[in-house]
Design a protein around this motif. Structure first.
Motif, PDB file in Angstrom:
ATOM      1  N   CYS A 311       0.825  -1.197   0.000  1.00 50.46           N
ATOM      2  CA  CYS A 311       0.000   0.000   0.000  1.00 50.46           C
ATOM      3  C   CYS A 311       0.864   1.252   0.000  1.00 50.46           C
ATOM      4  O   CYS A 311       0.533   2.243  -0.665  1.00 50.46           O
ATOM      5  CB  CYS A 311      -0.939  -0.012   1.207  1.00 50.46           C
ATOM      6  N   VAL A 314       1.913   2.045  -3.455  1.00 50.82           N
ATOM      7  CA  VAL A 314       0.828   2.635  -4.244  1.00 50.82           C
ATOM      8  C   VAL A 314       0.717   4.131  -3.942  1.00 50.82           C
ATOM      9  O   VAL A 314       0.566   4.955  -4.847  1.00 50.82           O
ATOM     10  CB  VAL A 314      -0.501   1.912  -3.958  1.00 50.82           C
ATOM     11  N   LEU A 315       0.815   4.501  -2.675  1.00 50.65           N
ATOM     12  CA  LEU A 315       0.791   5.914  -2.305  1.00 50.65           C
ATOM     13  C   LEU A 315       1.985   6.658  -2.901  1.00 50.65           C
ATOM     14  O   LEU A 315       1.843   7.771  -3.427  1.00 50.65           O
ATOM     15  CB  LEU A 315       0.790   6.069  -0.782  1.00 50.65           C
ATOM     16  N   SER A 319      -0.981   7.705  -6.180  1.00 55.74           N
ATOM     17  CA  SER A 319      -2.404   7.399  -6.038  1.00 55.74           C
ATOM     18  C   SER A 319      -2.892   7.806  -4.650  1.00 55.74           C
ATOM     19  O   SER A 319      -2.125   7.852  -3.685  1.00 55.74           O
ATOM     20  CB  SER A 319      -2.638   5.904  -6.235  1.00 55.74           C
ATOM     21  N   GLN A 320      -4.199   8.098  -4.539  1.00 54.41           N
ATOM     22  CA  GLN A 320      -4.793   8.313  -3.217  1.00 54.41           C
ATOM     23  C   GLN A 320      -4.903   7.005  -2.441  1.00 54.41           C
ATOM     24  O   GLN A 320      -5.055   7.023  -1.218  1.00 54.41           O
ATOM     25  CB  GLN A 320      -6.183   8.941  -3.344  1.00 54.41           C
ATOM     26  N   ALA A 321      -4.835   5.880  -3.136  1.00 54.29           N
ATOM     27  CA  ALA A 321      -4.813   4.541  -2.520  1.00 54.29           C
ATOM     28  C   ALA A 321      -6.009   4.305  -1.602  1.00 54.29           C
ATOM     29  O   ALA A 321      -5.895   3.636  -0.582  1.00 54.29           O
ATOM     30  CB  ALA A 321      -3.510   4.327  -1.763  1.00 54.29           C
ATOM     31  N   THR A 322      -7.166   4.824  -1.998  1.00 53.74           N
ATOM     32  CA  THR A 322      -8.359   4.637  -1.164  1.00 53.74           C
ATOM     33  C   THR A 322      -8.707   3.159  -1.025  1.00 53.74           C
ATOM     34  O   THR A 322      -8.930   2.649   0.081  1.00 53.74           O
ATOM     35  CB  THR A 322      -9.545   5.399  -1.767  1.00 53.74           C
ATOM     36  N   THR A 323      -8.745   2.461  -2.140  1.00 53.23           N
ATOM     37  CA  THR A 323      -9.070   1.031  -2.109  1.00 53.23           C
ATOM     38  C   THR A 323      -7.970   0.233  -1.446  1.00 53.23           C
ATOM     39  O   THR A 323      -8.225  -0.632  -0.588  1.00 53.23           O
ATOM     40  CB  THR A 323      -9.296   0.511  -3.542  1.00 53.23           C
ATOM     41  N   GLU A 324      -6.731   0.524  -1.806  1.00 58.25           N
ATOM     42  CA  GLU A 324      -5.595  -0.240  -1.268  1.00 58.25           C
ATOM     43  C   GLU A 324      -5.470  -0.050   0.242  1.00 58.25           C
ATOM     44  O   GLU A 324      -5.172  -0.995   0.973  1.00 58.25           O
ATOM     45  CB  GLU A 324      -4.304   0.177  -1.971  1.00 58.25           C
TER      46      GLU A 324
END
Length: 397
Positions: A311, A314-315, A319-324
């Motif tokens: 995660c 991903v950040l 990305s905002q990585a809301t799902t992750e």
């Protein structure tokens, strides 16, 4: 138990933080100033003075004000969490870590000088005023239920409402208040900065909760005609929900990082106990029932470490990585609770006593499964996305 350091600088910082927490902070765990509502302010100040001496204060923010990457931050915050007092001592604790991140991203130069600098130096604590009483239909996991109001009049804002479970409000010097600020049907929110204590923000009570690691505990608050000038609006008016997303995923993930460290420590203590303790003619670890629990702990911890780092990557990619971050929060909090629960079970009577920190880690990790969104809310959100993606796929197919 950890994944490899992602950089030389994270290794240098992480090793110093781990040494400080193990050698300096851990002996404070039995200090009588550790209360049911968190460590007393005098203890916080003493720990932070020692962190400054050791050069590990706010280690994830560099001298030039820049942050470590999320992956580097994970390497450091995992180690700060080796004691429940570790994040408090080195200033990586919630809600301050998330509030510093948000202020750094959204705050004006004037706001940073007035509010952020004291947080980064560890000379002040903060609170994030968002959650409201469920008994009054207020916002919790659903921020759209926000009932605290902010009305602009005569060149300033007037805020009224009630807040609940506000971590660290007792003793905080910086507040971020989230209030409903629109007059139309569409719900909009604004964030406001407030110097604390403030006569218009009254603590009704500090709740007795299962966890006890956060200074100031968790408070029930009344906000009565709080007047805030435009200069203390954080970011732009009516953009509070968007800014909450800026803060949300990194703060959610940093909880995973810190409590990972605590679970590692609990597992170390349980392992040492199982190796030393004899029962029925052999060490506990040689009984399959115990040895298998420790093996399961090793598996859960390794999977949790990898989930956190995934995660974080991903950040770091932008990305905002809301799902992750939802996936990481569910997987890590549930895994760490299993680890802590097994540690208590392995140690039997000693595990439920306060002779070791294992009992506290169990309580803290249990609470972690609720704050920053209960497991069930994250799964519901993920299920909605799965349905949406599947329906889009069917349309395209």
């Amino acid at each position: 138990m950890y994944t490899p350091y992602p950089s030389d600088r994270s290794r240098e910082i992480g090793e110093r933080v781990e040494a400080f927490v193990r050698n300096v902070v851990v002996p404070y765990e039995n200090d009588p100033r550790c209360t049911s509502h968190g460590p007393a302010q005098a203890l916080v100040q003493e720990l932070r003075a020692r962190a400054r001496e050791a050069g590990v204060m706010t280690p994830h923010i560099l001298d030039d004000g820049t942050h470590l990457t999320q992956r580097e931050t994970a390497a450091v915050l995992k180690r700060s969490g080796l004691s429940p007092l570790g994040p408090i001592a080195v200033n990586t604790m919630a809600p301050d870590e998330g509030n510093m991140f948000l202020l750094g991203k959204v705050g004006t130069p004037g706001q940073k000088a007035k509010y952020l600098d004291r947080l980064v130096s560890g000379h002040a604590r903060s609170a994030f005023f968002m959650t409201e009483p469920a008994t009054e239909g207020g916002a919790g996991s659903d921020p759209s239920m926000l009932q605290t109001t902010a009305v602009r009049q005569d060149g300033h804002w007037v805020i009224k409402g009630r807040k609940m479970f506000i971590t660290g409000a007792d003793g905080a010097e910086v507040g971020i208040v989230m209030a409903r600020s629109n007059t139309g049907e569409k719900i909009q929110a604004t964030m406001f900065l407030v110097a604390l204590p403030h006569p218009a923000i009254r603590i009704e009570r500090v709740l007795d909760t299962i966890d006890s690691s956060m200074p100031g505990g968790h408070a029930q608050i009344v906000i009565d005609n709080l007047i805030v000038p435009d200069e203390d609006v954080l970011g732009q008016a009516h953009e509070g929900f968007r800014y909450a997303q800026v803060r949300l995923a990194p703060a959610r993930l940093s909880h995973c990082m810190r409590w990972f460290g605590a679970a590692v420590r609990a597992n170390e203590i349980a392992t040492a106990y199982a190796v030393k303790r004899q029962a029925f003619g052999k060490a506990l670890i040689d009984h399959e029932g115990v040895g298998f629990m420790l093996a399961d702990n090793q598996i859960d911890l390794q999977q949790a470490a990898l989930m956190i780092d995934w995660c974080a990557d991903v950040l770091d990619a932008g990305s905002q990585a809301t799902t992750e971050s939802s996936m990481a929060k569910v997987a890590v909090s549930d895994a760490l609770f299993r680890v802590a629960d097994r540690c208590v079970q392995i140690m039997g009577g000693t595990g439920v006593s306060r002779d070791t920190v294992v009992e506290q880690v169990f309580r803290e990790v249990r609470a972690f499964r609720i704050y920053d969104g209960p497991t069930e809310v994250h799964k519901w959100s993920l299920a909605k996305k799965i349905k949406r993606d599947a329906m889009q796929g069917a349309t395209h197919g």
